[in-house]
Design an enzyme around this catalytic site. Structure first.
Site, short mmCIF file in Angstrom:
data_model
loop_
_atom_site.label_atom_id
_atom_site.label_comp_id
_atom_site.label_asym_id
_atom_site.label_seq_id
_atom_site.Cartn_x
_atom_site.Cartn_y
_atom_site.Cartn_z
N SER A 1 11.78 5.53 -141.74
CA SER A 1 11.88 6.96 -141.45
C SER A 1 11.69 7.17 -139.96
O SER A 1 11.64 6.19 -139.21
CB SER A 1 10.80 7.74 -142.22
OG SER A 1 9.56 7.66 -141.55
N HIS A 2 11.57 8.40 -139.55
CA HIS A 2 11.19 8.68 -138.18
C HIS A 2 9.77 9.24 -138.12
O HIS A 2 9.42 10.00 -137.23
CB HIS A 2 12.18 9.65 -137.52
CG HIS A 2 13.54 9.05 -137.29
ND1 HIS A 2 14.56 9.70 -136.64
CD2 HIS A 2 14.04 7.83 -137.63
CE1 HIS A 2 15.63 8.92 -136.60
NE2 HIS A 2 15.35 7.79 -137.20
N GLY A 3 8.96 8.91 -139.12
CA GLY A 3 7.55 9.25 -139.06
C GLY A 3 7.23 10.70 -139.36
O GLY A 3 8.07 11.47 -139.84
N ASP B 1 15.59 10.16 -141.13
CA ASP B 1 15.05 11.03 -140.09
C ASP B 1 13.56 11.23 -140.36
O ASP B 1 12.93 10.38 -140.98
CB ASP B 1 15.85 12.35 -140.03
CG ASP B 1 15.84 12.97 -138.64
OD1 ASP B 1 14.77 13.01 -138.02
OD2 ASP B 1 16.91 13.40 -138.16
#
Ligand SMILES: *[C@@H]1O[C@H](CO)[C@@H](O)[C@H](O)[C@H]1NC(C)=O
Ligand SMILES: *[C@@H]1O[C@H](CO)[C@@H](O)[C@H](O)[C@H]1NC(C)=O
Ligand SMILES: *[C@@H]1O[C@H](CO)[C@@H](O)[C@H](O)[C@H]1NC(C)=O
Length: 473
Positions: A302-304, A280
């Protein structure tokens, strides 16, 4: 004055695109006892060598073994094994950790030590203060929770595991590992896409945040590996003065809701020289955060790095003065994201993203003011206002499944004063299908952006009479 020194093994990651170096340091943390005024100056720090010798796990070889008068019971080590911890990976060592904490909390500049070689299992615990200043929790071994929801004691909170509460001047560090045993939580049928035939259920799905700092100030976290959290790895709420250095967070790419570091209602934070790979957000920043400095971080998969989501249920959100610099984001679903719900109030302002290398990132730069999880959100007239945002020297490659630059600002509350300078993003492979997108976004390009962006509006929006542009932050 507490003296923190580290022997650094420095890995140099040279970035091809902007020809500069990002330092990711794996350090060793040593804590010296609080020094009296009459103490001699500390010895000089050891020279950094390419191949430093392994230092024994003694957390602080004391350069001044004679305690200053009146200082005789400070600087003690409280080893959890002296309090009965077994550290065999299966015994419940909770009581020993609580007792060691209680003893150390009462003595200035003391250390709770979980030594190297031990695998300590403890249940959900709140380590609370106030404690005497200078307390260190030194983890050189492995610390882990019960293995999954079935082993979790019925009476314990399922929403958190290690909680540090009401502390001031506290350090959590060492060369050890916090192992979350997350797999059985990730596999729960209530998690997204984990139901029958990959369905997602809407029932609440509580899993523990691994490490939570709550209402605490002047906190340092360093050197640790933090992995496989059932949910968020680290969360700070209601804190001020946080310094995170040289940590590694890792969980599998498909582990749900495993944000690396989440900040909420927290001010004055430095997150430096750390590596996060998870399922996430790498770092997420919620409402009430300001003065956040992120540097030398590597995210991915990841989701930044995400600011938001903000303004849910018409709430007020205030986020300001966030800097992200010298950072690499790779193989991520988002790069630099601001997301707000329709109907909120408040503002997100003074954001600087500088020297960011993107590698195969979907939505490298995105402001989404239509964030919605249910697909049933209505457009509303108020929104969290986004202004004074700079993107400087953002280079690298994007995943072509969506446009690398996307500014979807609220219909009624425009995004203003967006600056783009040296933003150059190329497809990782294939060709771009969609052009960069902007809606109600005002700003300037100091240099021409790649891909070209011609939808950014000049100047400032015409503000309707009677509209309250004061976001109240
Ligand atoms: C912004 O935050 C940094 C810390 O990240 C702080 O040093 C600086 O003073 C803040 N600037 C303002 C204008 O508050
Ligand atoms: C909300 O507004 C945006 C921008 O005008 C528009 O694209 C979108 O379709 C609207 N959504 C709804 C649910 O009305
Ligand atoms: C635009 O933002 C920059 C910093 O991001 C700030 O220094 C400048 O004053 C802002 N300009 C206006 C017109 O508000």
């Amino acid at each position: 004055m507490r003296i923190l020194s580290g022997i650094l093994v420095v890995y140099l990651i040279s970035t091809l695109l902007f020809g500069q170096l990002i330092y990711v340091a794996r350090g060793r943390f040593h804590y010296h006892k609080r020094r009296g005024l009459s103490d001699p100056p500390p010895p000089p720090p050891p020279a950094v060598t390419a191949n430093p010798p392994q230092v024994p796990s003694d957390p602080y070889p004391n350069p001044n073994p004679d305690p200053a008068p009146g200082d005789s019971d400070s600087g003690c080590i409280f080893d959890v094994t002296s309090f009965g911890a077994v550290g065999d990976g299966s015994c419940d060592d909770t009581a020993a950790f609580k007792d060691a904490w209680k003893a150390a909390c009462a003595v200035e500049s003391s250390v709770v030590l979980a030594p190297e070689g031990g695998v300590f299992k403890i249940t959900s615990t709140i380590f609370s203060g106030p404690c005497k200043p200078g307390l260190v929790f030194q983890l050189d071994g492995v610390l882990m929770p019960p293995d999954g929801p079935e082993e979790w004691p019925e009476k314990d909170s399922k929403s958190q595991w290690l909680v540090f509460y009401r502390l001031d001047g506290f350090t959590f560090a060492g060369k050890g590992t916090v192992e979350g045993n997350g797999q059985k939580w990730w596999d729960l049928p209530c998690k997204p896409h984990r139901g029958p035939d990959g369905s997602s259920s809407s029932e609440p799905c509580v899993s523990p945040t691994m490490i939570r700092f709550f209402m605490s100030n002047n906190i340092e976290v360093g050197g640790l590996r933090i992995q496989n959290s059932p949910q968020f790895h680290m969360k700070f709420d209601g804190c001020e003065g946080v310094s995170i250095n040289d940590i590694q967070i890792s969980s599998p790419k498909l582990s749900p809701n495993t944000d690396g570091i989440h900040l909420g209602n927290t001010r004055s934070v430095a997150i430096h020289n750390s590596v996060v790979s998870n399922g996430d957000d790498c770092i997420s920043i919620g409402t009430g955060c300001s003065d956040i400095d992120i540097q030398g971080v590597t995210c991915g998969p990841s989701h930044g790095i995400s600011i938001g989501s903000l303004g849910v249920h018409n709430s007020q959100a205030c986020v300001s003065n966030i800097t992200v610099r010298n950072t690499v984001i790779r193989d991520s679903d988002n790069g630099l994201r601001v997301k707000t719900w329709q109907g909120g109030t408040g503002s997100v302002s003074n954001l600087l993203f500088e020297n960011i290398q993107m590698e195969n990132v979907l939505n490298c730069i995105i402001v989404d003011q239509y964030y919605c999880q249910s697909k049933e959100c209505r457009n509303e007239t108020s929104a969290v206002r986004v202004f004074d945002v700079q993107y400087r020297n953002i280079k690298g490659t994007y995943d072509v499944r969506s446009a690398p630059i996307h500014f979807a600002c609220s219909d009624t509350v425009a995004c203003t004063n967006i600056t783009m300078s040296e933003v150059e993003l190329l497809p990782e492979e294939g060709e771009l299908v969609d052009d960069p997108f902007c809606w109600n976004a005002y700003g300037t390009q100091e240099t021409l952006t790649i891909p070209p962006i011609d939808c950014l509006l000049d100047g400032s929006p015409v503000v309707e009479e009677g509209y309250n542009s004061n976001p109240g932050c």
